[in-house]
Design a protein around this motif. Structure first.
Motif, PDB file in Angstrom:
ATOM      1  N   THR A 215       0.833  -1.206   0.000  1.00  0.00           N
ATOM      2  CA  THR A 215       0.000   0.000   0.000  1.00  0.00           C
ATOM      3  C   THR A 215       0.862   1.248   0.000  1.00  0.00           C
ATOM      4  O   THR A 215       0.607   2.211  -0.742  1.00  0.00           O
ATOM      5  CB  THR A 215      -0.927   0.003   1.231  1.00  0.00           C
ATOM      6  N   PHE A 218       2.468   1.859  -3.468  1.00  0.00           N
ATOM      7  CA  PHE A 218       1.540   2.366  -4.484  1.00  0.00           C
ATOM      8  C   PHE A 218       1.014   3.755  -4.135  1.00  0.00           C
ATOM      9  O   PHE A 218       0.779   4.577  -5.033  1.00  0.00           O
ATOM     10  CB  PHE A 218       0.378   1.385  -4.685  1.00  0.00           C
ATOM     11  N   GLN A 219       0.847   4.055  -2.863  1.00  0.00           N
ATOM     12  CA  GLN A 219       0.430   5.403  -2.475  1.00  0.00           C
ATOM     13  C   GLN A 219       1.514   6.426  -2.810  1.00  0.00           C
ATOM     14  O   GLN A 219       1.218   7.537  -3.263  1.00  0.00           O
ATOM     15  CB  GLN A 219       0.104   5.440  -0.979  1.00  0.00           C
ATOM     16  N   LYS A 222       1.409   6.953  -6.493  1.00  0.00           N
ATOM     17  CA  LYS A 222       0.242   7.744  -6.879  1.00  0.00           C
ATOM     18  C   LYS A 222       0.520   9.239  -6.762  1.00  0.00           C
ATOM     19  O   LYS A 222       0.104  10.036  -7.618  1.00  0.00           O
ATOM     20  CB  LYS A 222      -0.952   7.349  -6.004  1.00  0.00           C
ATOM     21  N   GLN A 223       1.236   9.621  -5.710  1.00  0.00           N
ATOM     22  CA  GLN A 223       1.554  11.036  -5.534  1.00  0.00           C
ATOM     23  C   GLN A 223       2.729  11.460  -6.404  1.00  0.00           C
ATOM     24  O   GLN A 223       2.764  12.572  -6.911  1.00  0.00           O
ATOM     25  CB  GLN A 223       1.831  11.317  -4.060  1.00  0.00           C
ATOM     26  N   ARG A 226       2.168  12.553 -10.139  1.00  0.00           N
ATOM     27  CA  ARG A 226       1.543  13.853 -10.369  1.00  0.00           C
ATOM     28  C   ARG A 226       2.566  14.941 -10.676  1.00  0.00           C
ATOM     29  O   ARG A 226       2.203  16.066 -11.006  1.00  0.00           O
ATOM     30  CB  ARG A 226       0.722  14.262  -9.149  1.00  0.00           C
ATOM     31  N   TRP A 360      10.780   3.300  -7.723  1.00  0.00           N
ATOM     32  CA  TRP A 360       9.922   3.331  -8.913  1.00  0.00           C
ATOM     33  C   TRP A 360      10.679   3.850 -10.132  1.00  0.00           C
ATOM     34  O   TRP A 360      10.496   3.351 -11.254  1.00  0.00           O
ATOM     35  CB  TRP A 360       8.686   4.187  -8.653  1.00  0.00           C
TER      36      TRP A 360
END
Length: 418
Positions: A215, A218-219, A222-223, A226, A360
């Motif tokens: 989690t 991936f969180q 996700k940020q 952007r 990542w």
């Protein structure tokens, strides 16, 4: 007299661990021809197994970075060496190409992932307050050291004995490092009552809510997605992986063999790159502490692109002078991109999540490496030469120059927090 700091012991153990884990990936090029001859497998299929390894250890990086915060450095290293050793031993029992994809592609890929993706960032951030750039440079250069010392030895063992003999050496080294980590590794400075190297005031105690590492990974992604900087750094690192361990690491030896260069000589040239890689990456860490990382990356990618365009010319003309010049320039540049890239990630996204964000971005690096590893094998089968692949890789480095110069060095908004 200043008290000895255990961070340097941790640095040495990590350095040696990366050497042992890294040679499993870096040696893929010397195993292509023996696997072809022993099992009569297609080169593209063998390259695909190596591509799986490169891709897996890249994409597991963010999750390993999150797991490190929960499991601890020492336990993660022991687990990784266990998987790596099992994968290496499974190669002795292969009869079908899918078994190579499981043993080398999956097990060796996952077993080496911790050491070749996020451990340098983790150790530098958790054990060093000062000299972080230098620490990252030294750890990044460790793969080059293994390449320098072990590649010619592995090639000689394969040439004189068999590929099984070379693999036996790799299994033995993995076992030795497992014991070394079990005896001497420490996870954090606080475990032995020390602060980070160069730290004068202890960090405030912060109660951190435990979250699922998947989690968290991936969180953070996700940020991170952007921001423009994430995509620019990921794209440039994709090209970095494509042009280094994906193409050179996997296919350089085979490319040289096509022009009549003996396997031991080709492996020695790759090892020679490792010598200059050690110098270049350590120097890059030193430079990263002092100069704008974007300009460093610009020059690194520019020189890499020029050297890749030089290689086909050197081989087709049989010009050993040009080949030596390529070896020097490419060696100095091979992993020099890592310290400034990590620095940009740390400045842009903050220390707290820099390892996961870098994980990542490194996944993009390994996706590029996997693309070149498998794509190089396909190009060879289509054109009966690697030249097209090397020319395309050289041209892509010039595109990376543009990407890195548009990165915003400092963040304008709060760091990513989860």
């Amino acid at each position: 007299m200043q008290k000895f700091h255990y961070s340097w012991i941790v640095l040495i153990i990590t350095f040696l661990s990366i050497i042992v884990a890294g040679i499993g990936v870096a040696s893929s090029g010397v195993f292509i021809t023996p696997f072809e001859q022993t099992f009569d497998w297609a080169r593209a299929d063998i390259a695909f197994a190596f591509a799986i390894s490169l891709c897996l250890y890249g994409f597991s990086g963010p999750f390993l970075a999150a797991l490190l915060e929960h499991v601890g450095l020492k336990k993660m290293m022991l687990l990784s060496f266990t998987v790596l050793g099992l994968g290496q031993m499974c190669t002795f029992f292969m009869t079908e190409v899918w078994q190579l994809m499981i043993s080398w592609g999956v097990m060796i890929g996952l077993g080496s992932a911790l050491f070749l993706s996020v451990i340098s960032t983790y150790v530098a951030n958790h054990w060093f307050e000062k000299r972080r750039g230098l620490a990252v440079g030294i750890l990044t250069a460790s793969t080059a050291t293994g390449q320098l010392i072990l590649l010619p030895l592995l090639a000689a063992l394969i040439d004189d004995k068999s590929w099984q003999t070379a693999m036996t050496l790799m299994v033995t080294l993995t076992a030795v490092m497992f014991v070394g980590v079990a005896l001497f590794m420490k996870s954090l400075p606080k475990d032995i009552g020390q602060l980070r190297y160069g730290q004068t005031v202890a960090d405030e105690m912060v109660v951190v809510e435990k979250k699922n590492p998947i989690t968290v990974a991936f969180q953070t992604l996700k940020q991170a997605v952007r921001t423009k900087e994430f995509w620019l750094l990921a794209a440039s690192f994709y090209i970095c992986g494509l042009s280094t361990n994906g193409l050179i690491g996997t296919h350089f030896i085979s490319y040289c063999l096509a022009f009549g260069i003996p396997v031991v000589t080709a492996a020695s040239l790759l090892s020679f790159m490792g010598a200059f890689n050690l110098i270049g990456t350590t120097l890059s860490g030193w430079l990263t502490d002092r100069f704008d990382s974007r300009w460093l990356l610009f020059w690194y990618y520019l020189l890499r692109g020029l050297s890749l365009l030089m290689l086909p010319l050197a081989l087709t003309q049989g010009n050993y002078t040009l080949l030596i010049i390529f070896t020097i320039f490419f060696g100095l540049d091979w992993i020099a991109t890592v310290p400034p890239t990590i620095s940009l990630v740390r400045h842009r996204f903050g220390i707290q999540k820099s390892a996961i964000v870098y994980g990542w971005i490194f996944a993009a690096h390994q996706l590029g490496a996997a693309t070149a590893a498998y794509g190089g094998g396909l190009v060879y089968e289509w054109f009966d030469t690697y030249t097209v692949a090397f020319l395309l890789a050289g041209a892509s480095c010039f595109i990376a120059c543009l990407f890195v110069m548009t990165v915003q060095k400092e963040r304008k908004e709060p760091a990513i927090l989860i």
